[in-house]
Design an enzyme around this catalytic site. Structure first.
Site, PDB file in Angstrom:
ATOM      1  N   HIS A  58     -15.537-115.454 -16.534  1.00 40.59           N
ATOM      2  CA  HIS A  58     -16.843-116.050 -16.832  1.00 40.59           C
ATOM      3  C   HIS A  58     -16.734-116.979 -18.045  1.00 40.59           C
ATOM      4  CE1 HIS A  58     -18.618-112.903 -14.242  1.00 40.59           C
ATOM      5  NE2 HIS A  58     -19.734-113.612 -14.247  1.00 40.59           N
TER       6      HIS A  58
ATOM      7  N   HIS B 102     -26.140-115.361 -19.507  1.00 36.09           N
ATOM      8  CA  HIS B 102     -25.863-114.042 -18.918  1.00 36.09           C
ATOM      9  C   HIS B 102     -24.712-113.341 -19.637  1.00 36.09           C
ATOM     10  CE1 HIS B 102     -25.167-110.925 -16.001  1.00 36.09           C
ATOM     11  NE2 HIS B 102     -24.105-111.485 -15.477  1.00 36.09           N
TER      12      HIS B 102
ATOM     13  N   ASP C 179     -25.290-117.654 -11.730  1.00 36.81           N
ATOM     14  CA  ASP C 179     -25.234-117.154 -13.107  1.00 36.81           C
ATOM     15  C   ASP C 179     -25.563-118.291 -14.068  1.00 36.81           C
ATOM     16  OD1 ASP C 179     -24.448-114.619 -12.390  1.00 36.81           O
ATOM     17  OD2 ASP C 179     -22.428-114.768 -13.226  1.00 36.81           O
TER      18      ASP C 179
ATOM     19  N   TRP D  63     -25.700-104.115  -8.430  1.00 37.11           N
ATOM     20  CA  TRP D  63     -24.789-103.589  -9.443  1.00 37.11           C
ATOM     21  C   TRP D  63     -25.219-102.179  -9.824  1.00 37.11           C
ATOM     22  CZ3 TRP D  63     -20.406-105.291 -11.935  1.00 37.11           C
ATOM     23  CH2 TRP D  63     -19.976-106.582 -11.598  1.00 37.11           C
TER      24      TRP D  63
ATOM     25  N   HIS E 110     -29.556-111.023 -10.485  1.00 43.75           N
ATOM     26  CA  HIS E 110     -28.196-111.058  -9.953  1.00 43.75           C
ATOM     27  C   HIS E 110     -28.074-110.262  -8.645  1.00 43.75           C
ATOM     28  CE1 HIS E 110     -26.827-112.993 -13.648  1.00 43.75           C
ATOM     29  NE2 HIS E 110     -27.771-112.259 -14.203  1.00 43.75           N
TER      30      HIS E 110
ATOM     31  N   HIS F 268     -26.678-115.538  -5.682  1.00 41.85           N
ATOM     32  CA  HIS F 268     -27.337-115.958  -6.922  1.00 41.85           C
ATOM     33  C   HIS F 268     -26.437-116.876  -7.754  1.00 41.85           C
ATOM     34  CE1 HIS F 268     -24.866-112.552  -8.256  1.00 41.85           C
ATOM     35  NE2 HIS F 268     -24.884-113.130  -9.452  1.00 41.85           N
TER      36      HIS F 268
ATOM     37  N   GLU G 295     -22.404-116.592  -7.002  1.00 43.98           N
ATOM     38  CA  GLU G 295     -21.783-115.345  -6.588  1.00 43.98           C
ATOM     39  C   GLU G 295     -22.489-114.767  -5.363  1.00 43.98           C
ATOM     40  OE1 GLU G 295     -20.130-113.881 -10.953  1.00 43.98           O
ATOM     41  OE2 GLU G 295     -22.191-113.390 -10.382  1.00 43.98           O
TER      42      GLU G 295
END
Length: 197
Positions: A151, A52, A48, A16, A42, A46, A163
Site C-alpha cells: 500500500h 486509509h 482505497d 474483513w 472496504h 472498492h 480491490e
C-alpha cells in the site's frame, strides 16, 4: 459489450474479520420504499484512498475521477504467491492495470491469504506510468500485514488502488475501465461499480 466486474452486494458477502457487516434494510413511507445501507467503505469491490493507511493522506473524494476511467489492461497471475515485474513485461502498459489471480472466487468466505505484488513490481509499474492497479482479492498486501508495505509503495509511486474485483469471466487483454468511487468527503475508501468495455 459491457463486462460487470463488481462483486454483488448482499448479506452473504464476506468482510474483513471484525469489520462492519453489510446490511440493507427498507422502510415504507406510504407509497414509497426507502432503503438504507450499512457497510464498511472496504466491503466488496472498492477503491482505497491514501488516508486509509497513510496519516495525512488524501480522502477518496480528493482523488481525480479520471484515475478510474479509461484504457486498462487485464493481466493474469494465477497460481503464484508473489506477483513480480515479469507479470507485466512484454507489452506497453496503459495507465490502469488489473490483475487476475483467481485466488478468491468464493466471495462468501474471506480468504486466509492472497497473492501480493512485490516492491519490484510496484517500481516497474511506476516506471511504465501506471496510475491505477486493481486486484481480484481484498488487499494488495498480505492479509495479516500490519505495516502494509505494498500500500505504501504504491502511494509513494502515485498509483491508486482498486480491490476485490471480479475478474473470473474476463479474458486478459485491453479494455476501457469505468470504476468510479462515490464522492464521500473524508472517507478512506468507497464502493465502486466497476465495468469493462
Amino acid at each position: 459489450m459491457i463486462h460487470d466486474i463488481t462483486i454483488p452486494m448482499n448479506a452473504t458477502i464476506a468482510v474483513w474479520p471484525g469489520d462492519t457487516e453489510y446490511s440493507f434494510t427498507t422502510t415504507a413511507w406510504g407509497e414509497v420504499t426507502v432503503g438504507a445501507v450499512t457497510m464498511s467503505c472496504h466491503t466488496g469491490t472498492h477503491a482505497d484512498a491514501p488516508c486509509h493507511f497513510l496519516p495525512g493522506g488524501i480522502g477518496i473524494a480528493e482523488i481525480p475521477p479520471e484515475i478510474y476511467i479509461g484504457e486498462c489492461m487485464v493481466v493474469e497471475a494465477i497460481g503464484t504467491e508473489e506477483i513480480g515485474p515479469e507479470t507485466f513485461q512484454g507489452s506497453s502498459l496503459p495507465p490502469r492495470v488489473l490483475v487476475k489471480t483467481l485466488a478468491w472466487t468464493d466471495h462468501t468466505r474471506f480468504p486466509a491469504e492472497v497473492p501480493v505484488l512485490t516492491e519490484a513490481a510496484v517500481a516497474f509499474l511506476a516506471a511504465q506510468g501506471v496510475r491505477l492497479i486493481g486486484m481480484d482479492v481484498p488487499s494488495v498486501d498480505r492479509i495479516r500485514s500490519k505495516d502494509l508495505p505494498i500500500h505504501h509503495a504504491l502511494a509513494a509511486a502515485g498509483i491508486h488502488i482498486l480491490e476485490s474485483l471480479d475478474l473470473r469471466q474476463i479474458t486478459p487483454g485491453r479494455y476501457q475501465l469505468i470504476a468510479l468511487p462515490l464522492r464521500l468527503d473524508g472517507a478512506d475508501g468507497s464502493p465502486v461499480r466497476a465495468v469493462l468495455a
